[in-house]
Design an enzyme around this catalytic site. Structure first.
Site, PDB file in Angstrom:
ATOM      1  N   ARG A  64       0.845  -1.204   0.000  1.00 21.12           N
ATOM      2  CA  ARG A  64       0.000   0.000   0.000  1.00 21.12           C
ATOM      3  C   ARG A  64       0.870   1.240   0.000  1.00 21.12           C
ATOM      4  O   ARG A  64       0.527   2.247  -0.585  1.00 21.12           O
ATOM      5  CB  ARG A  64      -0.934  -0.014   1.215  1.00 21.12           C
ATOM      6  CG  ARG A  64      -1.960  -1.128   1.078  1.00 21.12           C
ATOM      7  CD  ARG A  64      -2.857  -1.200   2.255  1.00 21.12           C
ATOM      8  NE  ARG A  64      -3.802  -0.116   2.256  1.00 21.12           N
ATOM      9  CZ  ARG A  64      -4.677   0.105   3.234  1.00 21.12           C
ATOM     10  NH1 ARG A  64      -4.703  -0.687   4.281  1.00 21.12           N
ATOM     11  NH2 ARG A  64      -5.527   1.092   3.162  1.00 21.12           N
ATOM     12  N   LYS A 162      -4.858 -16.680   8.106  1.00 18.16           N
ATOM     13  CA  LYS A 162      -5.691 -16.524   9.280  1.00 18.16           C
ATOM     14  C   LYS A 162      -5.375 -15.195   9.973  1.00 18.16           C
ATOM     15  O   LYS A 162      -4.287 -14.685   9.742  1.00 18.16           O
ATOM     16  CB  LYS A 162      -5.491 -17.697  10.222  1.00 18.16           C
ATOM     17  CG  LYS A 162      -4.176 -17.626  11.016  1.00 18.16           C
ATOM     18  CD  LYS A 162      -4.243 -18.549  12.151  1.00 18.16           C
ATOM     19  CE  LYS A 162      -3.374 -18.283  13.279  1.00 18.16           C
ATOM     20  NZ  LYS A 162      -2.798 -17.143  13.744  1.00 18.16           N
ATOM     21  N   HIS A 254      -4.648 -23.930  14.859  1.00 21.65           N
ATOM     22  CA  HIS A 254      -3.577 -24.928  14.955  1.00 21.65           C
ATOM     23  C   HIS A 254      -3.927 -26.102  15.871  1.00 21.65           C
ATOM     24  O   HIS A 254      -3.788 -27.257  15.499  1.00 21.65           O
ATOM     25  CB  HIS A 254      -2.281 -24.286  15.459  1.00 21.65           C
ATOM     26  CG  HIS A 254      -1.858 -23.085  14.677  1.00 21.65           C
ATOM     27  ND1 HIS A 254      -2.051 -22.972  13.328  1.00 21.65           N
ATOM     28  CD2 HIS A 254      -1.247 -21.932  15.051  1.00 21.65           C
ATOM     29  CE1 HIS A 254      -1.573 -21.807  12.899  1.00 21.65           C
ATOM     30  NE2 HIS A 254      -1.093 -21.153  13.936  1.00 21.65           N
TER      31      HIS A 254
HETATM   32  C1  BG6 Z   1       0.835 -18.174  14.396  1.00 21.03           C
HETATM   33  C2  BG6 Z   1       0.363 -17.320  15.546  1.00 21.03           C
HETATM   34  O1  BG6 Z   1      -0.245 -18.637  13.648  1.00 21.03           O
HETATM   35  O2  BG6 Z   1       1.562 -19.289  14.898  1.00 21.03           O
HETATM   36  C3  BG6 Z   1       1.546 -16.863  16.371  1.00 21.03           C
HETATM   37  O3  BG6 Z   1      -0.334 -16.195  15.053  1.00 21.03           O
HETATM   38  C4  BG6 Z   1       2.381 -18.043  16.808  1.00 21.03           C
HETATM   39  O4  BG6 Z   1       1.115 -16.117  17.506  1.00 21.03           O
HETATM   40  C5  BG6 Z   1       2.723 -18.930  15.615  1.00 21.03           C
HETATM   41  O5  BG6 Z   1       3.558 -17.547  17.400  1.00 21.03           O
HETATM   42  C6  BG6 Z   1       3.392 -20.215  16.066  1.00 21.03           C
HETATM   43  O6  BG6 Z   1       3.867 -20.901  14.935  1.00 21.03           O
HETATM   44  P1  BG6 Z   1       5.118 -21.870  15.040  1.00 21.03           P
HETATM   45  O7  BG6 Z   1       5.240 -22.459  13.674  1.00 21.03           O
HETATM   46  O8  BG6 Z   1       6.283 -21.012  15.411  1.00 21.03           O
HETATM   47  O9  BG6 Z   1       4.804 -22.864  16.098  1.00 21.03           O
END
Ligand code: BG6
Length: 505
Positions: A64, A162, A254
């Site tokens: 942007r 997300k 997740h």
């Molecule tokens: C993201 C979250 O989706 O996943 C974060 O928004 C988080 O807050 C992250 O830290 C964790 O991902 P990973 O792959 O580091 O476990």
């Protein structure tokens, strides 16, 4: 309701499968965001360096604010270098970087899309992958502009980061705007946990090993624990995080996806909609919370100041620079899946920021043997520990005789499979696998609209329960395992999981 359209992934028996990719353009909205620099461009680069992207392609980061092409490219180069732990010839990076063409679109108005339109029209046979890495409020307007500019055709795809809204209603609204421009089979709702190698291994572990599948039910499993602990705090994402909290940021996507992979029925084939149908059934079987059950079966917490390795860490409020906030940075939930397979086996979900260590793990706690022939004590059950990160491994904890005299003395010993050591290869980052899947039109690892809605319904029962019961955060010091200790003192249901956690880390 959904017909499957994705390519079937045949079991490979160790042989690499090479599926062709059509020439493509990747258009990254939010192209100068943290995710784009840290994950999207490096992911594309590594697939390119690994000779997987042998076709013609271009990358159009959309920003942007106006940025200089040369400095933008330098920044991409820097992030690629940081993400590379193997030797790459500089000319490979140069060729990759030469495919980046920056576009500045200040507002989502039709007239501003003309430049992008002209560029994309030069390659009419390329598939266009629109990667929306912006706040989800912008998804609808961006899709509408793309459609009006004639930039959506049957080979176009859209990837959605997300969070998709912050409630069932807002996510439905956003989805309906996107669905008026793209068909469901062109929409890829990303959850990067599904792209992690160790998460994909859950499918193989469950469905390629008769040994486990036979014991995979409430008849044999006492409880399942899914933990995603992070040592980081909210970093510079306070604005976003304070509106989400751990429940929406981590559990809604997740942790629920991990739960689905553990709890789902074996799909009849590895086709996108067949797998997603099974995951949907799990989500629909989750027992909803109410004002009473939420109090006894969930815990929410927020980190205060703490000291780690002699270093003082800020509290959450200091991190977000606010005097007060009721946002949770830790959440623990006892979930129940009301179906035949899982009736009576609780699933403990737990995630938090500012824990002592970053690790994600699934523990399957099996029941103990029915009768102990060695003594009158109960023998602890077997445990299958699936460590997703950082030290990827699988452990099967089993009782073993302690050698030597003294009768039948036994103790738990682990059979360990170190995933890294067993496969002497580079593990691709989750985004690498997921982006290539989008290019190939493979939707198995992406969430379908109905899955998302089912997840929201369950999550909203917690949000509503918390509001109705006025449930407060339990404070925990940064660098500790969350509000566990207090809960254990109260002889709460968490004692099993927390004593396990404390014993093992
Ligand atoms: C993201 C979250 O989706 O996943 C974060 O928004 C988080 O807050 C992250 O830290 C964790 O991902 P990973 O792959 O580091 O476990």
């Amino acid at each position: 309701m959904y017909r499957t359209n994705a390519t079937t992934m045949k079991p490979s028996n160790g042989k690499k499968q090479v599926k062709p990719i059509k020439p493509f353009n990747v258009i990254v909205f939010g192209g100068d965001g943290d995710l784009a620099f840290r994950k999207i461009y490096p992911a594309l680069f590594h697939r390119y360096a690994d000779n997987q992207l042998t076709v013609d392609f271009s990358i159009f980061p959309v920003t942007r604010s106006t940025r200089k092409h040369a400095t933008f490219k330098d920044e991409v180069r820097k992030f690629i270098a940081e993400s590379t732990d193997y030797a790459v010839k500089p000319e490979v990076i140069d060729v990759f970087i030469s495919r980046i063409h920056l576009k500045c679109i200040p507002e989502h108005e039709l007239v501003n899309y003309e430049d992008l339109q002209k560029s994309l029209e030069k390659t009419p046979n390329h598939q266009n992958l629109y990667y929306l890495s912006t706040p989800s409020e912008a998804f609808g307007p961006i899709c509408a502009c793309l459609k009006h500019a004639g930039l959506v055709n049957s080979s176009s795809k859209v990837v959605l980061e997300k969070p998709l809204g912050n409630s069932l209603a807002s996510s439905q609204e956003i989805n309906s705007m996107i669905s008026s421009c793209f068909h469901e089979n062109q929409i890829y709702r990303i959850d990067h946990y599904l792209g992690k190698e160790t998460v994909q291994n859950l499918m193989v572990l469950r469905f390629a090993n008769h040994l486990f599948e036979n014991a995979w039910s409430a008849d044999h499993i006492d409880n399942v624990q899914i933990t995603v602990a992070e040592s980081l705090g909210v970093e510079n994402r306070g604005g976003y995080y304070d509106n989400s909290g751990a429940l929406l940021d981590m559990v809604q996507n997740h942790l629920l996806q991990l739960l689905c992979l553990i709890a789902m029925e074996p799909p009849s084939r590895l086709e996108a909609n067949i797998v997603r149908n099974e995951k949907l059934k799990v989500l629909n079987s989750l027992r909803l919370f109410n004002k009473k059950s939420v109090v006894t079966e969930t815990v929410r917490g927020q980190y205060t100041r703490g000291i780690v390795d002699g270093k003082q860490l800020n509290s959450y409020l200091e991190d977000i620079e606010e005097y007060e906030s009721n946002t949770e940075t830790f959440v623990a939930i006892q979930a129940h899946i009301d179906n035949w397979r899982w009736k009576g086996t609780p699933f403990y979900l737990r995630t938090g920021k500012r824990m002592p260590k970053r690790y994600s793990e699934i523990v399957i706690n099996f029941k103990s043997v029915k009768h102990n022939v060695f003594s009158y004590e109960e023998i602890p059950g077997n445990r299958l520990i699936i460590r997703l990160q950082p030290e990827e491994r699988i452990e099967l904890v089993q009782m073993t005789k302690i050698p030597g005299p003294g009768g039948y003395r036994y103790k738990p010993i682990s059979l360990k499979l170190d995933y890294m050591d067993s496969f002497n290869e580079r593990f691709p980052e989750a985004y690498e696998r997921l982006i290539v899947d989008v290019l190939r039109g493979e939707q198995t690892l992406f969430m379908r609209q109905d899955e998302l809605e089912a997840a929201w319904i369950w999550i909203e029962s917690i949000v509503d329960g918390w509001a109705a019961s006025k449930q407060k955060n339990v404070l925990y010091e940064a660098g500790t395992w969350g509000p566990g200790e207090q809960i254990m003192k109260e002889d709460h249901m968490w004692s099993t999981s927390y004593s396990y956690l404390n014993d093992n880390l």
